[in-house]
Motif scaffolding. Structure first.
Motif, short mmCIF file in Angstrom:
data_model
loop_
_atom_site.label_atom_id
_atom_site.label_comp_id
_atom_site.label_asym_id
_atom_site.label_seq_id
_atom_site.Cartn_x
_atom_site.Cartn_y
_atom_site.Cartn_z
N MET A 1 0.84 -1.17 0.00
CA MET A 1 0.00 0.00 0.00
C MET A 1 0.90 1.24 0.00
N LYS A 2 0.63 2.13 -0.91
CA LYS A 2 1.44 3.33 -1.03
C LYS A 2 0.88 4.44 -0.17
N ILE A 3 1.67 5.48 0.06
CA ILE A 3 1.28 6.57 0.93
C ILE A 3 0.04 7.30 0.37
N ALA A 4 -0.10 7.38 -0.94
CA ALA A 4 -1.27 8.02 -1.54
C ALA A 4 -2.54 7.25 -1.19
N GLU A 5 -2.45 5.93 -1.18
CA GLU A 5 -3.60 5.10 -0.82
C GLU A 5 -3.93 5.25 0.65
N ILE A 6 -2.91 5.39 1.47
CA ILE A 6 -3.11 5.56 2.91
C ILE A 6 -3.82 6.88 3.18
N ARG A 7 -3.43 7.93 2.48
CA ARG A 7 -4.02 9.25 2.69
C ARG A 7 -5.48 9.29 2.27
N GLU A 8 -5.90 8.43 1.37
CA GLU A 8 -7.29 8.39 0.92
C GLU A 8 -8.22 7.78 1.96
#
Length: 65
Positions: A1-8
């Motif tokens: 899981m990438k940081i962009a996915e985490i922020r969503e």
């Protein structure tokens, strides 16, 4: 899981995900101590994922104050 996915993810989802990932990480560590895992780098990747999620939670906490 990438940081962009985490922020969503919402904060509630993120908290649930951290709990689930932490439980899975600890289970992997126990299993690895009993019999070696095929790919031990998975343990490191999971630990880093948990750290990324906790970092995002902390950033949200600081931004809301």
């Amino acid at each position: 899981m990438k940081i962009a996915e985490i922020r969503e993810l919402s904060t509630k989802e993120l908290l649930e995900r951290v709990d689930a990932e932490t439980a899975a990480y600890e289970q992997k560590r126990i299993n690895h101590s009993i019999s070696p895992v095929d790919n031990p780098s998975q343990i490191k990747q999971q630990r880093r994922l948990i750290a990324r999620m906790k970092t995002e939670l902390r950033q949200r906490e600081l931004n809301n104050k």
